[in-house]
Design an enzyme around this catalytic site. Structure first.
Site, PDB file in Angstrom:
ATOM      1  N   CYS A  87       0.824  -1.204   0.000  1.00  0.00           N
ATOM      2  CA  CYS A  87       0.000   0.000   0.000  1.00  0.00           C
ATOM      3  C   CYS A  87       0.863   1.261   0.000  1.00  0.00           C
ATOM      4  CB  CYS A  87      -0.967  -0.048   1.188  1.00  0.00           C
ATOM      5  SG  CYS A  87      -2.338   1.101   1.013  1.00  0.00           S
ATOM      6  N   HIS A 204      -3.453  -5.746   1.218  1.00  0.00           N
ATOM      7  CA  HIS A 204      -2.761  -5.904   2.504  1.00  0.00           C
ATOM      8  C   HIS A 204      -2.701  -7.362   2.963  1.00  0.00           C
ATOM      9  CE1 HIS A 204      -2.400  -1.661   3.839  1.00  0.00           C
ATOM     10  NE2 HIS A 204      -3.453  -1.475   3.071  1.00  0.00           N
ATOM     11  N   GLU A 206      -0.961  -8.609   5.251  1.00  0.00           N
ATOM     12  CA  GLU A 206      -0.808  -8.692   6.713  1.00  0.00           C
ATOM     13  C   GLU A 206      -2.155  -8.593   7.429  1.00  0.00           C
ATOM     14  OE1 GLU A 206      -0.419  -6.057   4.984  1.00  0.00           O
ATOM     15  OE2 GLU A 206      -0.845  -4.222   6.103  1.00  0.00           O
TER      16      GLU A 206
END
Lengths: 248, 86
Positions: A87, A204, A206
């Site tokens: 990002c 994302h 994560e």
């Protein structure tokens, strides 16, 4: 155990998510590295996390790309070390010139925060080596400037060298306009450098590395990285990185 | 020591889609300004520079534009230097 560095800029806000995914979900070593540091000795992988570094002033990622630590990230990458920019991290890597192109305002003008499906375009990178080309992962995006742009020449280069690692697709794996959350040309969600060891992506991983968060597909990307670090090529690159650090 | 006021205009290249400009265009038309053909949004950066007599203010600012103030992949820039009466 491998050592991951998570770079922290003023305004980073996904740094703790990345740390959690690496340290607690994967069970690997992880340390925060402040943007004023100039040394990444002893690390095996570098994560440039998402957020709003420097409040997105001037252009997203522009100010952060000039931080002292970025010189170290560039050196680390030039020796073959794996670097993943997520990002805002992706925006920082393109501003730093480590990846080609630019990320501009979403074509909808809206901040897009939702789950998207992305298709693996190549599995010969450290970040996708456990996957197959054509696999579809479900991963969330959250950004206002994720519209990947490059000049015609840059586009040709990306196509020729297949630098596109992920594309936005339908759950069935088709790259349609409807599946594209930000207007990114060619539905590009993630690209890599020529050597394949620097990945930038808007989604994302994560945020979806464990079931309690609603999905585990993100973990597949991190696990690929671990497999790669343990592979013959990964071991060779690591030895090289660590040796060169010792010389310096 | 001379003082200069420098105006740097940073604009998206014509080939780059400008969704902000498009929204402003449609809002202007909704207001009845149907004559507006196009709208593009850029940035104006004003710098105050103190310099001896090196005479290379424009050159230095151009360098600043290349390194930070603009992104050459998506933007063009224009530099105007004015000498300020101190």
């Amino acid at each position: 155990m491998y050592r991951f560095a998570v770079i922290v800029f003023p305004g980073s806000n996904c740094d703790h998510d990345c740390y959690h995914a690496v340290k607690h979900v994967l069970g690997e070593g992880c340390e925060f590295v402040w943007h004023e540091e100039e040394d990444l000795s002893g690390f095996d992988a570098v994560i440039v996390p998402g957020g709003f570094s420097y409040g997105d002033y001037l252009r997203t990622g522009a100010i952060a790309s000039l931080s002292p630590v970025m010189k170290a990230v560039s050196d680390f990458a030039s020796k073959g070390g794996p670097v993943i920019g997520i990002c805002n991290g992706f925006q920082i890597l393109v501003e730093a010139g480590l990846l080609p192109g630019a990320l501009i305002r979403n074509s909808s003008l809206r901040f897009v925060c939702k789950w998207v499906d992305i298709r693996v375009e190549r599995n010969d990178t450290p970040f996708t080596c456990n996957l197959e080309a054509g696999d579809v992962l479900r991963i969330p995006v959250a950004h206002g400037e994720g519209n990947y742009f490059t000049t015609e020449a840059g586009l040709k280069e990306l196509k020729d060298e297949s630098r596109v690692v992920f594309r936005y697709v339908t759950p069935g794996g088709e790259a349609t306009d409807e599946a594209n959350p930000n207007g990114s040309l060619d539905n590009r969600a993630g690209i890599c450098n020529e050597g394949g060891n620097i990945l930038g992506l808007m989604p994302h991983p994560e945020r979806c590395a464990e079931e309690i968060l609603g999905g585990e597909d993100g973990r597949l990307i991190f696990e690929s990285l671990l497999s790669w670090l343990g592979s013959r090529q990964g071991r060779r690159e690591r030895a090289e990185i660590h040796a060169m650090k010792a010389d310096a | 020591m001379k003082e200069y006021r420098v105006k740097v205009e940073v604009k998206l290249k014509p080939v780059v889609l400008d969704p902000q400009g498009k929204s402003v265009l449609s809002a202007l038309r909704n207001l009845g300004f149907g004559e507006v053909e196009d709208a593009r949004i850029g940035k104006l950066i004003e710098l105050t520079i103190k310099d001896g007599d090196s005479g290379n203010v424009e050159e230095r600012v151009t360098e600043m534009c290349r390194k930070l103030l603009s992104n050459p992949v998506i933007e063009n820039f224009d530099v105007k230097v004015e000498e300020k009466n101190v």
